[in-house]
Design an enzyme around this catalytic site. Sequence first.
Site, mmCIF file in Angstrom:
data_model
loop_
_atom_site.group_PDB
_atom_site.id
_atom_site.type_symbol
_atom_site.label_atom_id
_atom_site.label_comp_id
_atom_site.label_asym_id
_atom_site.label_seq_id
_atom_site.Cartn_x
_atom_site.Cartn_y
_atom_site.Cartn_z
ATOM 1 N N GLY A 324 37.671 44.515 31.774
ATOM 2 C CA GLY A 324 37.510 45.125 30.844
ATOM 3 C C GLY A 324 38.191 45.811 29.280
ATOM 4 N N SER A 341 47.075 41.630 30.939
ATOM 5 C CA SER A 341 46.849 40.871 32.511
ATOM 6 C C SER A 341 45.932 40.404 33.221
ATOM 7 C CB SER A 341 47.470 38.981 32.566
ATOM 8 O OG SER A 341 47.789 37.971 33.222
#
Length: 437
Positions: A324, A341
């Site tokens: 998240g 990333s």
Amino acid sequence: MTRRSVAAVAVAVLSAAGLAAALTATANAGPPPPQVAADGDVVAALARDLHLTPDQARARLGREVAATRAEGALKARLGPAFAGAWLNADATKLVVGVTAASQIQAVEAEGAEARVVSRSLARLDALKHRLDRNARSAPRTVPGWYVDVPTNTVVVLGRDVAAAQAFARASGLDDADVRVEASTEDPRPLIDVIGGNAYYIGSGSRCSVGFPVEGGFVTAGHCGTTGATTTQPSGTFAGSSFPGNDYAWVRTAAGNTGRALVNRYPGTVPVAGSTEAPVGASVCRSGSTTGWRCGTIQQKNASVTYPEGTITGLTRTNACAEPGDSGGSWLSGDQAQGVTSGGSGNCTSGGTTYFQPVNEILQAYGLRLIVSGGNGPTSTTSPTTTSNPGQTTWQPGVAYTAGSLVTYDGVGYRCLQGHTSQPGWDPPSAPALWARA
């Protein structure tokens, strides 16, 4: 959102003696080291996560500014003998690797400590590139690999050490050139909820805004493919690259206004540019799952293997993140560093998180980063071309990546480290950033 007040402290332009003084002032109980303009909430987060007092956090930021400039100057001066640079754990010492003892004096003249090693940074990057070329053959138990400048080796991570060793050998690396480390990392794109501000893709999956740019914002490539639509803000993915890279940019619809701010949960912090910080520097990231978290840059030019494929050119950190937090902003001081990333671990037990450097995204799509300070956006849109193939005329307000070629007063120059150009940072005036091509 309201802009937080920024402490009115100046950035010092340091000589070699100034670097040494800055890095040793704390240990010697001498004058306080130079400090950088830092939002109080950034200082508070650094103090919390790096276990410092607020004064120590501000002092560390000042030392890191000095070290960044010294690293750039030495990279230009040492040329092929340069073997990387790194700060020690408390950022009180900058260490620079060299491949020849004859270069020690040049390093010490910049106030840094020299370490003679066997492999140059160019050699280490070439070895690591062999692994990148063979990424499709990497076992699923090999989560990634990277150049580790403090140990002057290429490191391959493996949940199965034997399989990692076999992968390195199959990629053409000798055992002496690579170190295999047992690892429990199991990286995956962090896409479930927001990082900075929330936006939604397609039917409702969520990611986070990385940094506002003129016309939209940058984010992680795994968040959406080119052409995918977004809401809050409304827009369309104008470009996306994943795997291989992990970057994208979203062109937002009319009526959406980009601001040079990052959500700190709560409050905001300003973005003043995109000068790349060195290995060992502190860095903070924004994510809605775990809030505002800080750590240090561990390695650059790291490759990570996700189930979807291998990503190259990432920066590896010890800041935590959780699912998240993906796509969110990374800052060192007030300088944009990249977008989240993926990673391993969590913010309870700790973890490893990787970010995609922001200057590469700006350069790839010719985007203009929106920054604070009243100077308008910074840009990677194509400057005026010259008659020299592959070169452009240097201009202020442009985000240049390492290796970019420019001309200035008819002379060719090569960029030594990623940065956003400013007046007075032209190639002849900034040898830490540019070398004659």
